[in-house]
Design a protein around this motif. Structure first.
Motif, short mmCIF file in Angstrom:
data_model
loop_
_atom_site.label_atom_id
_atom_site.label_comp_id
_atom_site.label_asym_id
_atom_site.label_seq_id
_atom_site.Cartn_x
_atom_site.Cartn_y
_atom_site.Cartn_z
N VAL A 166 111.13 -18.24 73.95
CA VAL A 166 111.89 -18.53 75.17
C VAL A 166 111.91 -17.34 76.14
O VAL A 166 112.13 -17.52 77.34
N TYR A 167 111.64 -16.14 75.65
CA TYR A 167 111.61 -14.98 76.55
C TYR A 167 110.50 -15.08 77.59
O TYR A 167 110.51 -14.34 78.58
N THR A 168 109.55 -15.98 77.40
CA THR A 168 108.46 -16.13 78.37
C THR A 168 108.77 -17.13 79.49
O THR A 168 108.01 -17.25 80.44
N LEU A 169 109.89 -17.84 79.39
CA LEU A 169 110.21 -18.88 80.37
C LEU A 169 110.70 -18.29 81.70
O LEU A 169 111.38 -17.27 81.72
N GLU A 170 110.37 -19.00 82.77
CA GLU A 170 110.88 -18.65 84.10
C GLU A 170 111.94 -19.68 84.48
O GLU A 170 111.68 -20.89 84.42
N TYR A 283 119.00 -16.74 77.02
CA TYR A 283 119.07 -17.07 78.45
C TYR A 283 119.71 -15.91 79.23
O TYR A 283 119.29 -15.58 80.34
N ALA A 284 120.74 -15.31 78.63
CA ALA A 284 121.41 -14.19 79.28
C ALA A 284 120.47 -13.00 79.44
O ALA A 284 120.47 -12.34 80.49
N VAL A 285 119.66 -12.72 78.43
CA VAL A 285 118.70 -11.62 78.52
C VAL A 285 117.70 -11.89 79.63
O VAL A 285 117.41 -11.01 80.45
N VAL A 286 117.18 -13.12 79.69
CA VAL A 286 116.19 -13.46 80.73
C VAL A 286 116.79 -13.26 82.11
O VAL A 286 116.12 -12.78 83.03
N GLU A 287 118.07 -13.59 82.28
CA GLU A 287 118.73 -13.44 83.58
C GLU A 287 119.45 -12.10 83.72
O GLU A 287 120.13 -11.85 84.72
N GLU A 288 119.31 -11.23 82.70
CA GLU A 288 119.91 -9.87 82.72
C GLU A 288 121.42 -9.93 82.92
O GLU A 288 122.00 -9.18 83.72
N VAL A 289 122.06 -10.82 82.17
CA VAL A 289 123.51 -10.99 82.23
C VAL A 289 124.15 -10.28 81.03
O VAL A 289 123.78 -10.56 79.89
N PRO A 290 125.10 -9.38 81.25
CA PRO A 290 125.77 -8.71 80.14
C PRO A 290 126.37 -9.70 79.14
O PRO A 290 126.88 -10.76 79.54
N ILE A 291 126.32 -9.33 77.87
CA ILE A 291 126.63 -10.27 76.78
C ILE A 291 127.76 -9.75 75.90
O ILE A 291 127.79 -8.56 75.55
N VAL A 292 128.65 -10.66 75.51
CA VAL A 292 129.57 -10.43 74.40
C VAL A 292 129.26 -11.50 73.36
O VAL A 292 129.42 -12.69 73.62
N GLY A 293 128.78 -11.08 72.20
CA GLY A 293 128.40 -12.03 71.17
C GLY A 293 129.59 -12.48 70.34
O GLY A 293 130.50 -11.70 70.05
#
Length: 367
Positions: A166-170, A283-293
């Motif tokens: 999924v890291y390859t998706l736009e 999805y958050a990584v692809v959009e560079e959104v800070p994450i709390v797991g």
């Protein structure tokens, strides 16, 4: 003559994470290897064929599956968390059984970008070890999975840690996001996001989330956007949470069932996301959104460690105030978090593309 590949996974169940895997794989193969015919085992073959532009067979119709295996040049199991028995042993046996049948038909078998484990049953561990020692290549989406299969006794020398496809998706365009928000009557602004699911081992999860959101809304001006990834189960859970929050008017929910790219794009409207589901993290990584797991499964904890993220909370024993403190901590460090995720994303995308290259290697080899 075109060669054929046959994919097996948790496809056709309206789970955004697994749909995203199929979307990513099929998109990349069609773009870079148009000479390949893609076939997929799916619970909803007609929908899969229509949405992804691939040939699809019903995963539970044995004659179709047998014919598909007999005619394919390469059988691919994955991606996703297919090999585990926390859901049920039957699921594990299904995926291993397909690999066994493919090998009996003298087909090459590729375990593709899997997250493997946990597998607790003694027989299940033995069966998994035996089958994996006889496949042709294994790629894994995290180091924990490699450690796990080695602990089972898998001695295979063609094992490689890559990354989730999924890291390859736009994601979809900004214009598409605006259309979605307009249709859903969601204001176009930035939110604190929650991507949650129910979990049987945490019966008080909803109460804790409600308490946490109430605390958060007292301290922050941002409203909450809830993003269901497994439709409609996650939607029902989100709606039940909203009903118990004090300031209901500050809780928005994406209520319709969107494509993977649309849902991923909506993450760009988040200042931070509290994520339980694995692909919410991706999805958050692809959009560079800070994450709390908010971890409910080793696969979630695994990606948090792989990304070198600030430790999140365990869904079984977290305190709402601690979760809120981590959300506030992450918001205070938003700029550095986004820079870190941008760096990680580049490496993960390159690693994910390695999965595709191995298809070429296996198709060129003789059985």
């Amino acid at each position: 003559m075109k060669k054929s590949i046959l994919f097996s996974g948790y496809y056709g169940f309206d789970n955004s994470g697994d749909d995203a895997i199929l979307e990513a794989i099929s998109t990349e193969i069609k773009k870079t290897r148009p000479q390949l015919n893609i076939h997929v085992l799916s619970y909803l073959p007609e929908k899969t064929k229509e949405v992804y532009g691939v040939e699809a067979l019903h995963r539970f119709h044995f004659k179709e599956v047998f014919k598909g295996l007999k005619e394919t040049d390469l059988f691919i199991s994955g991606g996703g968390s297919l090999l585990q028995d926390i859901t049920s042993s039957r699921s594990l046996w299904y995926y291993l059984g397909l690999m066994i049948l493919a090998k009996l038909l003298r087909k090459k078998v590729y375990v593709y970008a899997n997250g493997i484990g946990p597998i607790d049953g003694k027989f299940n561990r033995f069966l998994t070890k035996t089958v994996l020692n006889h496949v042709d290549f294994i790629t894994l989406r995290d180091s924990n999975s490699k450690d796990f299969i080695r602990s089972l006794g898998v001695k295979h020398n063609r094992v490689k840690v890559t990354a989730d496809p999924v890291y390859t998706l736009e994601p979809s365009s900004e214009e598409r996001i605006l259309d979605i928000f307009k249709n859903e009557k969601i204001p176009d602004k930035m939110y604190i996001g929650f991507a949650l699911r129910e979990w049987m081992e945490s019966p008080d999860l909803k109460d804790k989330i409600v308490e946490g959101i109430n605390l958060l809304l007292e301290q922050r001006k941002e409203d909450i956007l809830m993003l269901p990834l497994h439709y409609p189960k996650d939607l029902h859970f989100a709606e039940s949470i909203r009903e118990e929050v004090k300031e209901k008017n500050r809780i928005y929910i994406l209520k319709n069932n969107y494509t993977v790219k649309d849902l991923m794009a909506c993450f760009s409207k988040l200042e931070v996301v509290v994520a339980m589901r694995l692909h919410a993290l991706i999805y958050a990584v692809v959009e560079e959104v800070p994450i709390v797991g908010l971890s409910y499964d080793p696969k979630v904890q695994g990606i948090i460690e792989e990304l070198h993220l600030y430790p999140g909370e365990d869904v079984r024993n977290f305190e709402p105030k601690n979760l809120v403190e981590k959300i506030l901590y992450t918001l205070d460090r938003k700029t550095s978090c986004k820079a870190h995720l941008k760096y990680e994303k580049k490496a993960l995308k390159e690693a994910a593309l390695e999965n595709i290259k191995i298809i070429d290697t296996l198709l060129e080899e003789k059985e």
